[in-house]
Design an enzyme around this catalytic site. Structure first.
Site, PDB file in Angstrom:
ATOM      1  N   HIS A 272       0.728  -1.372   0.088  1.00  0.00           N
ATOM      2  CA  HIS A 272      -0.028  -0.103   0.122  1.00  0.00           C
ATOM      3  C   HIS A 272       0.891   1.289  -0.144  1.00  0.00           C
ATOM      4  CE1 HIS A 272      -3.211  -2.796   0.868  1.00  0.00           C
ATOM      5  NE2 HIS A 272      -4.079  -1.843   0.809  1.00  0.00           N
ATOM      6  N   SER A 294      -7.542   0.215  -2.181  1.00  0.00           N
ATOM      7  CA  SER A 294      -6.664  -0.485  -0.939  1.00  0.00           C
ATOM      8  C   SER A 294      -7.487  -1.766  -0.569  1.00  0.00           C
ATOM      9  CB  SER A 294      -6.692   0.286   0.358  1.00  0.00           C
ATOM     10  OG  SER A 294      -7.837   0.301   0.933  1.00  0.00           O
ATOM     11  N   ASP A 295      -6.864  -2.380  -0.120  1.00  0.00           N
ATOM     12  CA  ASP A 295      -7.607  -3.948   0.741  1.00  0.00           C
ATOM     13  C   ASP A 295      -8.119  -3.083   1.861  1.00  0.00           C
ATOM     14  OD1 ASP A 295      -8.623  -6.261   1.181  1.00  0.00           O
ATOM     15  OD2 ASP A 295      -6.973  -7.514   0.811  1.00  0.00           O
ATOM     16  N   TYR A 296      -8.972  -3.999   2.474  1.00  0.00           N
ATOM     17  CA  TYR A 296      -9.623  -3.554   3.888  1.00  0.00           C
ATOM     18  C   TYR A 296      -8.707  -3.127   4.900  1.00  0.00           C
ATOM     19  CZ  TYR A 296     -13.703  -4.639   6.828  1.00  0.00           C
ATOM     20  OH  TYR A 296     -14.939  -4.472   7.750  1.00  0.00           O
ATOM     21  N   GLY A 298      -6.152  -1.453   4.399  1.00  0.00           N
ATOM     22  CA  GLY A 298      -4.596  -1.536   3.972  1.00  0.00           C
ATOM     23  C   GLY A 298      -3.857  -0.271   4.172  1.00  0.00           C
TER      24      GLY A 298
END
Ligand code: NOJ
Length: 749
Positions: A272, A294-296, A298
């Site tokens: 990230h 982004s991921d959760y 992240g």
């Protein structure tokens, strides 16, 4: 192409992102890859007048709001009230989604529609087999069908955007997320990833039957140390580019709308905040013009990773690195204004992110059609979708062993005992990431016992669990033995529950959980014929089964029609033709074990102690990559090359071989082509898959299968991320698994 007003400052944060890449990846050789050294080569989103008009009107707060993605209705409503929301995920139901959309379109100043995302991984309403299983089909059309059916169901139910395909190549069967990808080979993963992107998006994802796809997780997530989810990844530049990046590169070429950053570090720099992978490689070298989500949480996690001191720092690292949209955490909206004032992010970076997001919304047709027709919501699988899922599941199964042969079972069999905790399993057959779409959690999969009853209506079919999947209790073994004694054949269904693979589901051993192996031993004691059906989301260490069970069918998590599909294969309505997309280790201590490894200077030699092996274990996997049997037999012969020389520029070589069904019934074989470069400046894998074709042949029939090899198939990335095609000999192997022995060679000139 539209020229943005100003390029990101060559001095500020961008350089920081480049340095992150340099520091993380290039210290050893000290070489600068062209992608790193060149002035900002980032591809810009295409010019769209509507997007530009909106951008010109947007306040800073509204721009930051477009970068925010939230995962529940209540938070969405609050964010909408502040006019700061770009999208919502994990909210399901056409009416609910329309209600949220109405607020965005009717009550916010600029009426920008929301984008609705969901993890539609292997089915929305109709569950297909898990992706790892799909990889075992060696038929990308299986993935394309899953994606096409899922896209239609999801889009008609109000979802616009799926967080799939997952294309993380991995050597780690302990890692639960191995279930979500296509195994250990970058070529196989690439073919499946592209098929899925095309299946979801079609030619035009504004269509009411299509979704915007998301290539994830960028990148090298499958390299998690110890197989522990979210864990550190330290990777050489050559391996990053040769192993982990190819499916992403191909997905960008196939037009994937979005990309998701991964939770891991890449050689010290979390994805990230990793400007090298996101900014330089993805948006630069690959020319990706969609947006990166982004991921959760992240972005927030950059703090715990140790890259950022606080949320402002995290946002200041992520946006310039190339993360456009923030999932769940809220650092962009909270700190964006301040970071701009402090010149830690630039207006150009912000506008670029907003443009990318708005452009995907335009492409989805959301400005014209923000709402979904609630009457068209899909609430239950259609007969056609069920049929497609059943066919896919049977096509994914791998016959690991078949002595006797015990399989296929005769339809006229008198009595079948189904034994094992998964014999009557329902939702466990769906595997990880299932049940999220409307109707999916109220459509239980067909059990194996019901599938067998339907396939052999004249048979007496009993069911005895014998034990649970992971408990210690063996008190049910006696009843299971009795059932086996009373039957003509026993089908033992063992493996893993759905929750044992997928996200945050790493296992430290990959044996059959609980006392299930003991249950198989108990059935064996009866002396009666039996077969083992495995339901699982990862390779398992099953030397005991290999040594003791007459037949083993790998069914994976086969989806909503799982029981029917298992019975289709057990009774021979479908002749199994799947192949392993991942090596099956003999023991957990061998991990990582993968077919496309480099040679050592001392390759394993049982006769020589000082070679690369274990004292206490036979070398090599239990079942190699590409392995899989059939109820018939095949030969592959007559390997021919169209030339002995392949020009490094623009050359092509045709490789062909004759495959014959040498057995007594129609069946499928997957003809596989591997290459090896025995002398190279970066030592090359002992084999690399570069072609496969699944063919169906009647008993006694033959066909010629041909493949085209180009310089791209024999080249590789070096430790400066430069693609090299080196002159010299290339060995070619063609056969029915990665252990193929039929070979020839040519020379790259
Ligand atoms: C976390 C997972 O890593 C990712 O794959 C998924 O898409 C998101 N959560 C959203 O559910």
């Amino acid at each position: 192409m539209h020229e943005p007003e100003s390029h990101p400052s060559p001095d500020g944060v961008n350089r920081r992102s480049l340095l992150a890449g340099v520091g993380g990846l290039l210290t050893a050789g000290g070489l600068l890859a062209p992608a790193v050294a060149a002035a900002d080569p980032v591809a810009r989103p295409e010019h769209d007048p509507r997007v530009e008009a909106l951008l010109a009107k947007m306040t800073l707060a509204e721009k930051l709001g477009q970068l925010q993605l939230v995962g529940d209705e209540a938070t969405a409503r609050t964010a909408l009230a502040n006019g700061q929301l770009g999208g919502v995920f994990s909210v399901v139901g056409a009416a609910k989604l329309n209600a949220l959309q109405r607020i965005a379109v009717e009550q916010t100043r600029l009426r920008i529609p929301l984008i609705f995302g969901l993890d539609v991984i292997h089915g929305y309403t109709t569950n297909f087999p898990i992706p790892l299983a799909q990889g075992a089909s060696f038929d990308p059309a299986v993935a394309a069908t899953d994606a096409t059916v899922s896209a239609k169901e999801a889009r008609r139910s109000g979802i616009h955007w799926t967080y799939a395909p997952m294309m993380d190549v991995t050597h780690e069967p302990r890692w639960g997320r191995i279930a979500e990808g296509y195994g250990e080979d970058p070529y196989l993963a690439t073919k499946f990833a592209v098929a899925k992107v095309r299946g979801y998006q079609g030619d035009d994802y504004s269509s009411p039957d299509r979704l915007a796809a998301c290539a994830k997780h960028f990148v090298a997530y499958g390299g998690a140390e110890g197989g522990r989810d979210y864990n550190t990844v330290d990777v050489s530049l050559q391996r990053l580019h040769n192993l982990y990046l190819p499916p992403f590169k191909a997905s960008v070429e196939a037009g994937v709308a979005t990309v998701m950053a991964s939770f891991n570090t890449i050689s010290g720099v979390p994805a990230h905040g990793n400007g090298y992978v996101l900014h330089d490689v993805l948006k630069g070298t690959y020319g990706f013009r969609g947006f990166v989500v982004s991921d959760y949480t992240g972005i927030e996690e950059l703090i715990l990773h140790g890259l950022a001191g606080d949320g402002a720092d995290a946002a200041a690292a992520a946006l310039p690195a190339g993360v456009d949209m923030e999932m769940v955490s809220t650092n962009y909206v909270r700190f964006g204004q301040r970071l701009l004032a402090e010149r830690r992010i630039t207006r150009d970076q912000l506008d670029d992110a907003v443009r990318r997001i708005l452009l995907v919304k335009v492409r989805l047709g959301l400005f014209e059609r923000p709402y979904v027709d609630e009457s068209g919501e899909v609430k239950a699988p259609s007969p056609a979708a069920l049929a497609a899922s059943r066919q896919a599941a049977a096509r994914c199964m791998v016959l690991l062993k078949n002595d006797g042969p015990v399989l296929p079972l005769a339809k006229t069999v008198g009595a079948v005992a189904v034994v094992g905790p998964l014999g009557a399993a329902t939702y466990d057959l769906n595997g990880t990431w299932s049940g999220l779409g409307t109707g999916a959690s109220t459509t239980p999969p067909v059990t194996v016992v019901d599938g067998i009853k339907a396939a052999a209506p004249g048979a007496r079919v009993t069911y005895t669990p014998g034990c649970t999947v992971d408990g210690p209790d063996t008190s049910g073994f006696a009843a299971a033995r009795d059932a086996a004694r009373a039957a003509d054949v026993t089908v033992v269904v063992v493996g893993e529950t759905a929750a044992m693979s997928g996200e945050a589901a790493a296992r430290s051993t990959i044996d059959l959980p609980g006392v299930q192996q003991g249950l198989v031993a108990a059935i064996k004691e009866t002396g009666k014929p039996f077969v083992v059906v495995l339901v699982n989301g990862r390779p398992l260490t099953i030397p005991y089964l290999h040594d003791n069970a007459p037949a083993i069918l790998e069914a994976w998590a086969p989806g909503v029609q799982g029981g029917h599909a298992v019975a289709d294969v057990l009774f021979g309505a479908v002749n199994p033709g799947g192949k392993l997309p991942v090596s099956f280790p003999r023991a957990v201590g061998q991990i990582p074990i993968y077919y496309n490894h480099e040679n050592t200077g001392r390759p394993a030699d049982p006769a020589n102690k000082y070679t690369s092996k274990y004292l206490d274990l036979e070398s090599g996997p239990l079942y190699e990559f590409g392995h899989g049997l059939s109820y018939t037999t095949f030969s592959v012969e007559n390997l021919r090359l169209s030339d002995t020389r392949l020009p490094a520029r623009g050359g092509r070589i045709q490789v062909s071989a004759r495959v014959t069904n040498t057995g007594g019934r129609a069946g499928d074989e997957v003809v596989q082509l591997y290459v090896r470069d025995p002398v190279a400046t970066i030592v090359q894998p002992v084999r690399r898959l570069r072609g496969f074709q699944r063919v169906t042949l009647e008993a006694g029939a033959s066909t010629t299968v041909s493949f085209t090899l180009t310089p791209e198939d024999v080249g590789f990335y070096d430790n400066s991320a430069r693609f090299r095609v080196e002159p010299g000999k290339i060995e070619v192997y063609v056969g029915t698994s990665s252990a193929a022995t039929l070979s020839a060679s040519f020379t790259v000139v």
